[in-house]
Design an enzyme around this catalytic site. Structure first.
Site, mmCIF file in Angstrom:
data_model
loop_
_atom_site.group_PDB
_atom_site.id
_atom_site.type_symbol
_atom_site.label_atom_id
_atom_site.label_comp_id
_atom_site.label_asym_id
_atom_site.label_seq_id
_atom_site.Cartn_x
_atom_site.Cartn_y
_atom_site.Cartn_z
ATOM 1 N N PRO A 1 0.822 -1.209 0.000
ATOM 2 C CA PRO A 1 0.000 0.000 0.000
ATOM 3 C C PRO A 1 0.861 1.266 0.000
ATOM 4 O O PRO A 1 1.879 1.312 0.678
ATOM 5 C CB PRO A 1 -0.771 -0.097 1.325
ATOM 6 C CG PRO A 1 -0.744 -1.524 1.693
ATOM 7 C CD PRO A 1 0.510 -2.095 1.128
ATOM 8 N N GLY A 2 0.455 2.233 -0.781
ATOM 9 C CA GLY A 2 1.181 3.503 -0.798
ATOM 10 C C GLY A 2 2.367 3.562 -1.732
ATOM 11 O O GLY A 2 3.090 4.540 -1.766
ATOM 12 N N THR B 1 -2.245 3.450 -7.713
ATOM 13 C CA THR B 1 -3.311 4.290 -8.239
ATOM 14 C C THR B 1 -2.726 5.438 -9.056
ATOM 15 O O THR B 1 -3.181 5.744 -10.153
ATOM 16 C CB THR B 1 -4.154 4.850 -7.084
ATOM 17 O OG1 THR B 1 -4.519 3.772 -6.230
ATOM 18 C CG2 THR B 1 -5.385 5.533 -7.586
ATOM 19 N N GLU C 1 17.421 2.135 27.405
ATOM 20 C CA GLU C 1 17.769 2.617 26.059
ATOM 21 C C GLU C 1 19.284 2.645 25.865
ATOM 22 O O GLU C 1 19.787 2.284 24.798
ATOM 23 C CB GLU C 1 17.171 4.007 25.806
ATOM 24 C CG GLU C 1 15.646 4.058 25.791
ATOM 25 C CD GLU C 1 15.013 3.057 24.828
ATOM 26 O OE1 GLU C 1 15.618 2.760 23.768
ATOM 27 O OE2 GLU C 1 13.920 2.554 25.139
ATOM 28 N N ASP D 1 10.415 -5.474 22.675
ATOM 29 C CA ASP D 1 11.714 -5.987 22.223
ATOM 30 C C ASP D 1 11.677 -7.505 22.138
ATOM 31 O O ASP D 1 12.172 -8.099 21.179
ATOM 32 C CB ASP D 1 12.815 -5.598 23.227
ATOM 33 C CG ASP D 1 12.933 -4.102 23.400
ATOM 34 O OD1 ASP D 1 12.568 -3.372 22.464
ATOM 35 O OD2 ASP D 1 13.404 -3.666 24.475
HETATM 36 P P1 ADP Z 1 -1.454 2.805 -3.738
HETATM 37 O O1 ADP Z 1 -2.565 2.913 -4.707
HETATM 38 O O2 ADP Z 1 -0.321 1.954 -4.221
HETATM 39 O O3 ADP Z 1 -1.858 2.423 -2.361
HETATM 40 P P2 ADP Z 1 -1.276 5.595 -4.267
HETATM 41 O O4 ADP Z 1 -1.031 5.567 -5.720
HETATM 42 O O5 ADP Z 1 -2.650 5.894 -3.835
HETATM 43 O O6 ADP Z 1 -0.806 4.242 -3.587
HETATM 44 O O7 ADP Z 1 -0.233 6.588 -3.615
HETATM 45 C C1 ADP Z 1 -0.586 7.447 -2.580
HETATM 46 C C2 ADP Z 1 0.155 8.750 -2.724
HETATM 47 O O8 ADP Z 1 1.540 8.572 -2.484
HETATM 48 C C3 ADP Z 1 0.057 9.315 -4.106
HETATM 49 O O9 ADP Z 1 -1.049 10.139 -4.211
HETATM 50 C C4 ADP Z 1 1.347 10.090 -4.248
HETATM 51 O O10 ADP Z 1 1.192 11.387 -3.772
HETATM 52 C C5 ADP Z 1 2.302 9.373 -3.350
HETATM 53 N N1 ADP Z 1 3.200 8.503 -4.124
HETATM 54 C C6 ADP Z 1 3.250 7.158 -4.093
HETATM 55 N N2 ADP Z 1 4.194 6.690 -4.917
HETATM 56 C C7 ADP Z 1 4.763 7.763 -5.498
HETATM 57 C C8 ADP Z 1 5.809 7.933 -6.459
HETATM 58 N N3 ADP Z 1 6.473 6.892 -6.989
HETATM 59 N N4 ADP Z 1 6.124 9.189 -6.830
HETATM 60 C C9 ADP Z 1 5.468 10.245 -6.300
HETATM 61 N N5 ADP Z 1 4.483 10.144 -5.422
HETATM 62 C C10 ADP Z 1 4.124 8.931 -4.999
HETATM 63 ZN ZN ZN Z 2 13.704 -1.708 24.476
HETATM 64 MG MG MG Z 3 -4.555 2.851 -4.268
#
Ligand code: ADP
Ligand code: ZN
Ligand code: MG
Length: 621
Positions: free
Chosen positions: A224-225, A229, A445, A520
């Site tokens: 994810p992220g 998309t 720590e 830990d």
């Molecule tokens: P996914 O669909 O894989 O979960 P998204 O495409 O929704 O992730 O990405 C979320 C946000 O993260 C995007 O709107 C963008 O702003 C940022 N992001 C993710 N990957 C990149 C990338 N390779 N370059 C620039 N921005 C990115």
């Molecule tokens: Zn610790």
């Molecule tokens: Mg997505």
């Protein structure tokens, strides 16, 4: 991605709006119409015999009959009004009172249609109101059943909720910033693979002339992220074609058969606008292997999936539609989805490496007021494991911090604080620990840090702190010098020893142990288990792996199926215990030898709360 959503085209004008207009017109009409149809000048009231007398006297020019009213206009322009009884006609009434037939014959008598009057209108409204109200209730109920839908009419259950976004700037009406490959940083491999799809969408003839079978479906897999998309949008943006966006979970709703008809509708609309990109997010919601029966309601999912497959097979060679599907669980997908001719292109989006992270930071800091001394390369080094969405969030958090500090530029300090905030949680303000507890945390720590510094292949210590953040009372942040793709057995062992350093210091210094090491211990146990069951690092149990991981190890796992005997299970457990025990001894040995360093670091922490890398290294020297 967020700003685009606002510009999504609304499928239907809002029906609520029309309903209110219709009701409003009816109510206003009921109130005002009677006033306007009413007579202009107030006539003189008279009795019926009075009117008859006037007629006989030849003073009346014309008679108007409106309902039960008889309005007589005199030759001088004034009018007389009289009422007759309801059940006889005006002529009868006049004759009955004594108007001679000859006079009546000469007199123009106009009978006017009567409106229903104020009460008439009101009664119509009162009859209609309950009907309108019930209709309104049914409408609301239907909307709710659809899952709070986008505002379609109830008879459009089967319409897809796909949001179309045109990427072509010239389609004026709902212009939006066009996402192109330039906005996607770092994912060079993925972009390269998708370039072909872009070319097909923009110049299909080139491929068709050579008889090439063009791709229909692309599956994007990644954590994810990582920008799935974003990249799908960028494909549509590069090719300048409309982008239909629907999420797999939207197919699966309350009524059986809705999913399949939504698929049909979606493809129909895309074909009308072809060339186009259809993006199905979270395809694993419908595309899980059929017949596995995770979570019930399979019929609906299967029908939806079948419909997708049927539609894909039904593409003619000249249908310029590309399906892009995204998932973070490619391993659970039905094989039928992945066979040639369907989602046969697979694009993997990795977590970005150091250079990619720098490039992504560059994209997201574009146009923001960044202080000149900020080094994006440095920030990229400080953020191993961050994906694109995390980096975007980082820039945003830094901007928020800068604003709260009343700065005009976002500085390096803001970025570093934002990283810590994201990694370890927000700082907890106020005194939450007693002095005694603070001492324990400081030694705990310091124990981690000193051990990490003294094991072979350990990661350098970037920061030690006893400022509470999120759930942690203190933290020691190691920072790998560069992204690692291969890790040695020694590195694993060293990491476990480092994790146990906190508990070891507590035991050594206070002769008393606390719950502070719970997290830990959990992490150390997981690592030890992985060494034994996944990586073949145990001499006793050898090379074979134990347990079949369901799911891709770095995309998250579903659990484990056991493929070994009870006896082996016992040996695995004792081997894990052995590793942990040996590591703990090692941590204690290191700390016993470095007791003075442990002491001075803990004191420094109590005094300054946070020790960064240069200060730490000076103390250890
Ligand atoms: P996914 O669909 O894989 O979960 P998204 O495409 O929704 O992730 O990405 C979320 C946000 O993260 C995007 O709107 C963008 O702003 C940022 N992001 C993710 N990957 C990149 C990338 N390779 N370059 C620039 N921005 C990115
Ligand atoms: Zn610790
Ligand atoms: Mg997505």
């Amino acid at each position: 991605m967020k700003p685009d959503d606002k510009l999504n085209k609304r499928e239907q004008p809002r029906p609520m709006f029309y309903l209110w207009i219709v009701m409003g017109v009816i109510i206003l009409g009921a109130i005002f119409v009677p006033f306007f149809t009413g007579q202009g000048t107030k006539p003189e009231a008279a009795s019926l015999p009075g009117v008859v007398d006037a007629i006989e006297a030849g003073e009346i020019e014309k008679i108007i009959v409106r309902g039960d009213e008889i309005i007589a206009t005199k030759t001088d322009g004034t009018t007389l009004t009289a009422r007759k009884e309801a059940n006889i006609s005006a002529i009868e009434a006049l004759q009955f009172i004594g108007t001679s037939p000859e006079v009546l014959r000469e007199l123009p008598i106009v009978v006017e249609e009567t409106g229903p009057g104020m009460f008439g209108y009101l009664s119509v409204l009162l009859t209609l109101a309950p009907i309108l109200f019930i209709g309104f209730l049914i409408f609301i109920a239907a909307r709710q059943m659809r899952g709070g839908g986008v505002g379609n009419f109830p008879n459009q259950f089967g319409r897809s909720n796909a949001r179309v976004m045109s990427n072509t700037a010239e389609q004026g009406v709902f212009q939006r910033p066009v996402v192109t490959f330039q906005d996607v940083a770092g994912a060079e491999q993925a972009k390269l693979e998708l370039q072909e799809v872009v070319e097909f969408l923009s110049e299909p003839d080139k491929f068709l002339k050579l008889g090439a079978r063009v791709p229909k479906g692309v599956l994007m897999a990644g954590a994810p992220g990582t920008g799935k998309t974003l990249l799908a949008k960028a494909v549509a943006g590069e090719a300048g074609v409309p982008f239909f966006n629907i999420s797999g979970s939207e197919f699966v709703e309350m009524f059986v058969g809705v999913g399949a008809s939504r698929v049909r509708d979606l493809f129909k609309r895309a074909k009308e606008q072809s060339p186009a990109v259809i993006f199905i997010d979270e395809i694993d919601a419908v595309g899980r292997q059929r017949g596995i029966g995770l979570g019930g309601g399979n019929d609906e999912r299967e029908q939806t999936l079948n419909q997708i497959l049927v539609e894909m097979d039904g593409f003619d060679t000249d249908t310029n539609i590309i399906l892009i599907a995204a998932t973070n669980r490619p391993d659970v997908l039905d094989p039928a989805l992945l066979r040639p001719g369907r989602f046969d292109r697979k694009v993997i989006l990795d977590r970005p490496d150091v250079e990619a992270r720098e490039a992504i930071l560059k994209v997201h800091t574009r146009g923001k007021p960044i202080a000149p001394h900020v080094s994006l390369a440095n920030l990229a080094k400080l953020t191993p494991g961050f994906v694109g969405a995390d980096l975007e969030n980082l820039v945003n958090e830094a901007a928020i911090l800068a604003a709260r500090r009343n700065l005009t530029l976002i500085g390096q300090q803001e970025f570093q604080d934002a990283i810590e905030r994201i990694v370890a949680g927000p700082e907890r303000k106020g005194k939450i620990l007693t002095d005694e507890e603070r001492r324990v945390v400081a030694f705990h720590e310091a124990g981690h840090a000193v051990v990490m510094h003294n094991v072979e292949e350990g990661d350098p210590v970037h920061k030690v702190s006893i400022v509470s953040r999120g759930m942690a009372l203190g933290y020691t942040m190691p920072l790998p010098e560069n992204d690692k793709y291969l890790r040695s057995k020694e590195a694993f062992e060293s990491e476990i020893v480092g994790l146990l350093g906190g508990r070891a210091a507590e035991e050594l210094v206070f002769k008393r142990i606390t719950t502070g090491a719970a997290n830990d211990l959990e992490r150390a146990t997981k690592l030890a288990r992985a060494m034994v069951t996944r990586y073949g690092f145990s001499e006793v149990l050898g090379l074979r792996t134990f347990g079949e991981e369901q799911g891709n190890p770095y995309l998250g796992s579903l659990g484990e199926t056991r493929d070994y005997s009870e006896e082996i299970a016992e040996r695995i457990d004792s081997e894990i215990q052995g590793i942990l025990h040996k590591s703990y001894q090692k941590a204690k040995d290191i700390l016993a030898k470095q007791h003075d360093k442990l002491e001075s670091l803990a004191e420094a922490l109590l005094e300054r709360e946070t020790i960064d890398r240069p200060q730490f290294e000076a103390l250890m020297a």
